[in-house]
Motif scaffolding. Structure first.
Motif, PDB file in Angstrom:
ATOM      1  N   GLU A 283     -21.715  47.644  -8.084  1.00 52.61           N
ATOM      2  CA  GLU A 283     -22.693  46.579  -8.192  1.00 52.61           C
ATOM      3  C   GLU A 283     -22.972  46.498  -9.690  1.00 52.61           C
ATOM      4  OE1 GLU A 283     -25.725  47.000  -4.891  1.00 52.61           O
ATOM      5  OE2 GLU A 283     -27.063  46.426  -6.516  1.00 52.61           O
TER       6      GLU A 283
ATOM      7  N   GLY B 222     -26.985  34.108   3.567  1.00 56.90           N
ATOM      8  CA  GLY B 222     -25.528  34.077   3.728  1.00 56.90           C
ATOM      9  C   GLY B 222     -24.861  34.978   2.714  1.00 56.90           C
TER      10      GLY B 222
ATOM     11  N   TYR C  75     -27.876  48.297  -3.816  1.00 59.94           N
ATOM     12  CA  TYR C  75     -28.909  47.586  -3.055  1.00 59.94           C
ATOM     13  C   TYR C  75     -29.240  48.411  -1.798  1.00 59.94           C
ATOM     14  CZ  TYR C  75     -30.683  43.916   0.048  1.00 59.94           C
ATOM     15  OH  TYR C  75     -31.404  43.174   0.932  1.00 59.94           O
TER      16      TYR C  75
ATOM     17  N   PHE D  39     -26.245  39.839  -8.505  1.00 62.91           N
ATOM     18  CA  PHE D  39     -27.228  39.721  -9.591  1.00 62.91           C
ATOM     19  C   PHE D  39     -26.731  38.845 -10.725  1.00 62.91           C
ATOM     20  CE2 PHE D  39     -30.950  42.809  -9.628  1.00 62.91           C
ATOM     21  CZ  PHE D  39     -31.116  42.701  -8.265  1.00 62.91           C
TER      22      PHE D  39
ATOM     23  N   LYS E 180     -29.148  34.391  -2.659  1.00 64.46           N
ATOM     24  CA  LYS E 180     -29.806  34.556  -3.953  1.00 64.46           C
ATOM     25  C   LYS E 180     -29.442  33.380  -4.884  1.00 64.46           C
ATOM     26  CE  LYS E 180     -30.970  38.477  -2.004  1.00 64.46           C
ATOM     27  NZ  LYS E 180     -30.279  39.727  -2.289  1.00 64.46           N
TER      28      LYS E 180
ATOM     29  N   ASP F 251     -20.129  43.890  -6.077  1.00 62.81           N
ATOM     30  CA  ASP F 251     -21.216  43.074  -5.554  1.00 62.81           C
ATOM     31  C   ASP F 251     -21.790  42.327  -6.764  1.00 62.81           C
ATOM     32  OD1 ASP F 251     -23.635  42.002  -4.725  1.00 62.81           O
ATOM     33  OD2 ASP F 251     -24.067  43.646  -3.341  1.00 62.81           O
TER      34      ASP F 251
ATOM     35  N   ASN G  76     -29.057  46.593  -8.653  1.00 66.00           N
ATOM     36  CA  ASN G  76     -30.362  46.271  -8.080  1.00 66.00           C
ATOM     37  C   ASN G  76     -31.104  47.585  -7.848  1.00 66.00           C
ATOM     38  OD1 ASN G  76     -32.490  45.416  -6.489  1.00 66.00           O
ATOM     39  ND2 ASN G  76     -31.235  44.362  -4.962  1.00 66.00           N
TER      40      ASN G  76
END
Ligand SMILES: *Cc1c(COP(=O)(O)O)cnc(C)c1O
Length: 319
Positions: A64, A128, A21, A96, A118, A93, A68
């Motif tokens: 991740e 947050g 990201y 998604f 999200k 992370d 993203n």
């Protein structure tokens, strides 16, 4: 992210997935690098690169998955096993996938991080983040960082988020049902150089996605093979998909990563990892799927060419 990285020591090394990201990249490069935390960017979808973990002495592996915006799926079990051999810890992370679709701690990660902005909140009305761990030392470090650095959410934001989480399961089921329809529609057109959805068999890491996720979540990424200006003009024509940053809310959003979420990533790196000027990221909401497909169809009319004649996807695309 601040709680985790501020718990490291100056001189520590992070091996990070190269398709991060954009604001994570910015935080690493423009903030934590100043404190001598060094970060190496690696394409963890390549097995030979997982072996690089042995060559260095990383403190933390930062993943991740799905990424993203390219939706690369990384083999969390395999990377966690490699990290364990050199006593490195793995952070995923999980924004998604959301915790509904993927449980990184059960796959071997020590830290599972999500933007609650999200899917977890799901209503696009507060910001947050949360980091979860099954390691008591990390738990103590994170609680300390929260207290010492002031990383506390406001009471009303916490209330909004816990209200949102009550419908996470319902929303995710609908998000992924709709996303699959959008993905199959785009794939079926045959005029797009790239259509990505983790639970569509054409995805390069489809088998890994099926083995570590319970569903494909709600993001579909596509490259329409248009020029930058034409891509931006077509995005303006969408009416149900609002052109905006963020994702994971009940209302559909669309994003142009190269000029929005990933603008902080240098153009050269964007090109290397496949974030082209014609790449579009759809956050598929919970509206009626047929309306969403019709909206994309009117804004992006089918072009008179087939996928294999294609031009704009870079040859180096590393998916
Ligand atoms: C949006 C996002 C974040 C950051 O979330 P904010 O709550 O907007 O600060 C982190 N990771 C990923 C993958 C994201 O998409």
């Amino acid at each position: 992210m601040t709680a985790v990285v501020s718990s490291l020591e100056s001189g520590d090394v992070i091996y990070a997935e190269e398709n991060l990201y954009g604001c994570t990249f910015r935080l690493f490069e423009q903030v934590f690098r100043k404190f001598q935390v060094s970060i190496a960017y690696i394409d963890f979808s390549k097995v030979e690169n997982i072996e690089q973990i042995y060559l260095g002495a990383p403190r933390l592996i930062w993943l991740e998955s799905p990424t993203n915006p390219l939706l690369k799926v990384l083999d969390i079990r395999k990377i966690a096993a490699a990290a364990e051999r050199v006593s490195a810890e793995v952070l995923v992370d999980n924004t998604f996938a959301s915790s509904y679709c993927q449980k990184p701690l059960a796959l071997g990660a020590t830290l599972s991080l999500s933007s609650t902005t999200k899917y977890l909140n799901g209503h696009s009305d507060c910001l947050g983040g949360v980091v979860c761990t099954n390691n008591s030392q990390w738990q103590d470090r994170l609680v300390f960082a929260q207290k010492a650095l002031g990383l506390n959410p406001a009471p009303f934001d916490s209330w909004l988020t816990s209200r949102g989480i009550k419908t996470l399961a319902l929303r995710m089921e609908r998000h992924q049902e709709n996303a699959l329809e959008v993905a199959y529609y785009l794939q079926g057109r045959e005029d797009l150089p790239l259509v990505r959805y983790p639970f569509m068999p054409s995805h390069p890491q489809y088998d890994i996605a099926r083995s570590q996720m319970s569903g494909g979540s709600g993001i579909v990424t596509a490259d329409f093979g248009l020029s930058l200006n034409e891509t931006l003009a077509r995005l303006e024509q969408l009416s149900l998909f609002t052109l905006a940053e963020s994702l994971g809310g009940v209302e559909s959003l669309v994003c142009h990563p190269a000029s929005m979420t990933h603008a902080a990533v240098p153009a050269e790196l964007r090109q290397k990892i496949g974030i082209t000027d014609s790449l579009v990221r759809f956050s598929v909401g919970v509206e009626a799927a047929k309306d969403l497909v019709a909206d994309i169809a009117q804004a992006f009319p089918r072009q008179n060419r087939r996928r294999d004649e294609k031009l704009s996807a870079p040859a180096s695309i590393s998916l």
